[in-house]
Design an enzyme around this catalytic site. Structure first.
Site, short mmCIF file in Angstrom:
data_model
loop_
_atom_site.label_atom_id
_atom_site.label_comp_id
_atom_site.label_asym_id
_atom_site.label_seq_id
_atom_site.Cartn_x
_atom_site.Cartn_y
_atom_site.Cartn_z
N LYS A 51 71.52 24.91 61.22
CA LYS A 51 71.39 26.69 62.02
C LYS A 51 71.69 27.67 60.53
O LYS A 51 71.12 28.47 59.92
CB LYS A 51 72.09 27.11 62.97
CG LYS A 51 71.09 26.08 64.09
CD LYS A 51 71.24 27.68 65.25
CE LYS A 51 72.86 27.20 65.44
NZ LYS A 51 72.73 26.39 66.05
N ARG A 76 71.91 33.71 72.84
CA ARG A 76 72.54 32.21 73.43
C ARG A 76 71.21 32.24 75.06
O ARG A 76 72.44 30.62 75.37
CB ARG A 76 73.61 32.13 72.79
CG ARG A 76 73.76 31.01 71.96
CD ARG A 76 75.21 31.42 71.78
NE ARG A 76 75.44 29.41 71.41
CZ ARG A 76 75.66 29.44 70.20
NH1 ARG A 76 76.06 30.54 69.19
NH2 ARG A 76 76.78 28.65 69.71
N ARG A 87 81.11 17.70 59.60
CA ARG A 87 81.62 19.06 58.84
C ARG A 87 82.55 20.05 58.88
O ARG A 87 84.25 19.62 59.02
CB ARG A 87 81.23 19.63 59.76
CG ARG A 87 81.14 21.59 59.79
CD ARG A 87 80.43 22.52 60.57
NE ARG A 87 80.37 22.45 61.30
CZ ARG A 87 79.27 23.03 62.93
NH1 ARG A 87 78.41 23.31 62.33
NH2 ARG A 87 79.08 22.80 63.71
N ARG A 101 86.50 22.92 61.81
CA ARG A 101 86.30 23.24 63.30
C ARG A 101 87.49 23.09 64.09
O ARG A 101 87.10 22.04 64.20
CB ARG A 101 84.79 23.93 63.90
CG ARG A 101 84.34 25.36 62.15
CD ARG A 101 82.62 25.65 62.78
NE ARG A 101 82.57 25.08 64.53
CZ ARG A 101 81.64 26.06 64.28
NH1 ARG A 101 80.54 26.49 63.98
NH2 ARG A 101 81.14 26.06 65.76
N ARG A 110 79.70 22.04 74.31
CA ARG A 110 78.67 22.87 73.51
C ARG A 110 77.30 22.70 73.79
O ARG A 110 76.72 22.99 73.85
CB ARG A 110 79.00 22.60 71.75
CG ARG A 110 80.74 23.79 71.69
CD ARG A 110 81.38 23.99 70.72
NE ARG A 110 80.47 23.87 69.19
CZ ARG A 110 80.59 23.09 68.46
NH1 ARG A 110 82.02 22.76 68.09
NH2 ARG A 110 79.96 23.35 66.98
P1 ADP Z 1 77.95 26.23 67.36
O1 ADP Z 1 78.12 25.46 66.05
O2 ADP Z 1 78.71 25.67 68.51
O3 ADP Z 1 76.60 26.86 67.47
P2 ADP Z 1 79.20 28.44 66.65
O4 ADP Z 1 80.21 28.87 65.00
O5 ADP Z 1 77.04 29.46 66.54
O6 ADP Z 1 78.70 27.29 67.43
O7 ADP Z 1 79.76 29.03 67.40
C1 ADP Z 1 80.72 29.01 68.47
C2 ADP Z 1 81.32 29.62 69.23
O8 ADP Z 1 81.11 31.09 69.46
C3 ADP Z 1 80.00 29.28 70.77
O9 ADP Z 1 81.34 27.80 71.14
C4 ADP Z 1 81.07 30.44 71.89
O10 ADP Z 1 82.16 30.23 72.11
C5 ADP Z 1 80.72 31.89 70.31
N1 ADP Z 1 79.08 32.35 70.38
C6 ADP Z 1 78.65 32.42 69.50
N2 ADP Z 1 77.99 33.05 69.52
C7 ADP Z 1 77.48 33.05 70.76
C8 ADP Z 1 76.82 33.59 71.19
N3 ADP Z 1 75.82 34.32 71.29
N4 ADP Z 1 77.54 34.44 72.88
C9 ADP Z 1 78.08 33.57 73.39
N5 ADP Z 1 79.06 32.87 72.78
C10 ADP Z 1 78.77 32.81 71.23
#
Ligand code: ADP
Length: 303
Positions: free
Chosen positions: A83, A160, A194, A238, A249
């Site tokens: 994404k 989300r 990553r 990360r 996740r």
């Molecule tokens: P991923 O690679 O899992 O898509 P992100 O980088 O988007 O991870 O997000 C990292 C973390 O930040 C998530 O695991 C969550 O804890 C938190 N997070 C990000 N966006 C949201 C959201 N819209 N609602 C709730 N938690 C979020």
């Protein structure tokens, strides 16, 4: 405006918050930040659905908003799907900010602000941050961008949950939701491979994904995305990109975020895009699907 406000009040009521006043302020804040965009996108009309790898449940025409605002798009997709990569490339191309709520959470963690210890525990377990906190972070980001004259956005990682989607839909009319899909075998490997440059923040990947075709299913090859020499010595991973946390996740995505796909599908806003491989194969096909032409693609494959 009054119907938007009444929908905001309803959305506010559904948020579980210890302080309704705080939540009310946050949602109004989000609404204000979203409603102030006013610059032309330069995209007269974008027709989605050109590629055979796409399935749209109805033809989707993206027109410039009557107020002439920039595009407001959302990227959905499992952890590791890419994404951030594609949202960032499109944001450069369309001149709108790429806003990743995961980055906002990581920035908050890095700043050691008041939320840091609470967030650290949630993120390290692969769980979702509360809707209230995430809307607070997003609202502040939108307000800061607005103050700098930013307009429009490509959201990545938000919404989300259904509740987040309802709140967003209540405060603005999202033009398009791009649902990126990648074979499950590749997702874990991509997260584990990553690497991020601690200086410039760019993402790279050391994984070489080579899935053999079998039983009539095609194979898939995704080359590694190596860092340039000036980033190579500054790579970090990360903390939530461990096998155990990535699996959690992915589980949470399927449980909490897949319903968000249905939410937008039923509103005719969802563009399904199956990634055919790495960036060199996928980027031109994505542009084709969006009916966008990249006249001068001077970017390297590292988004
Ligand atoms: P991923 O690679 O899992 O898509 P992100 O980088 O988007 O991870 O997000 C990292 C973390 O930040 C998530 O695991 C969550 O804890 C938190 N997070 C990000 N966006 C949201 C959201 N819209 N609602 C709730 N938690 C979020």
């Amino acid at each position: 405006m009054s119907s938007v406000l009444s929908r905001l009040w309803r959305a506010r009521g559904s948020l579980s918050s210890p302080s309704s006043t705080t939540t009310e302020t946050l949602v109004v804040y989000l609404s204000r930040a979203l409603s102030t965009s006013s610059v032309n996108s330069g995209i007269e009309e974008v027709k989605a659905g050109a590629s055979s790898s796409l399935s749209l449940n109805k033809p989707l025409l993206l027109r410039r908003d009557p107020k002439g605002r920039h595009v407001q798009w959302v990227f959905l997709g499992c952890p590791g799907v890419g994404k951030g990569t594609y949202a960032s490339r499109l944001s450069n191309m369309l001149g709108v900010p790429h806003i990743a709520t995961g980055d906002l959470v990581r920035d908050e963690l890095a700043s050691s602000g008041p939320l840091a210890s609470q967030l650290s525990e949630i993120v390290s377990q692969g769980k979702l941050v509360s809707d209230e906190i995430i809307i607070d972070l997003l609202s502040k980001r939108l307000e800061a961008g607005d103050a700098k004259g930013e307009s429009g956005f490509i959201l990545d990682g938000f919404p989300r949950t259904i509740r987040q989607a309802e709140i967003l839909e209540g405060v603005t009319d999202i033009d398009l939701v791009i649902n990126l899909k990648l074979r499950e075998e590749a997702l874990l490997a991509k997260c584990l491979g990553r690497r991020i440059c601690s200086e410039c923040g760019k993402n790279y990947n050391i994984a070489c994904i080579d899935i053999k075709g079998e039983n009539g299913n095609p194979g898939m090859y995704m080359a590694p995305l190596p860092p340039p020499p000036h980033c190579a010595s500054k790579l970090i991973t990360r903390s939530d990109d461990t096998e155990e946390v990535v699996k959690e996740r992915l589980r949470i995505y399927n449980e909490m975020s897949q319903p968000v796909e249905d939410f937008y599908r039923s509103r005719g806003k969802l563009l399904e895009f199956d990634l055919p491989g790495g960036i060199p194969e996928s980027w031109p096909k994505l542009l084709q699907a969006l009916n966008l032409e990249n006249h001068e693609d001077k970017q390297t494959v590292a988004a």
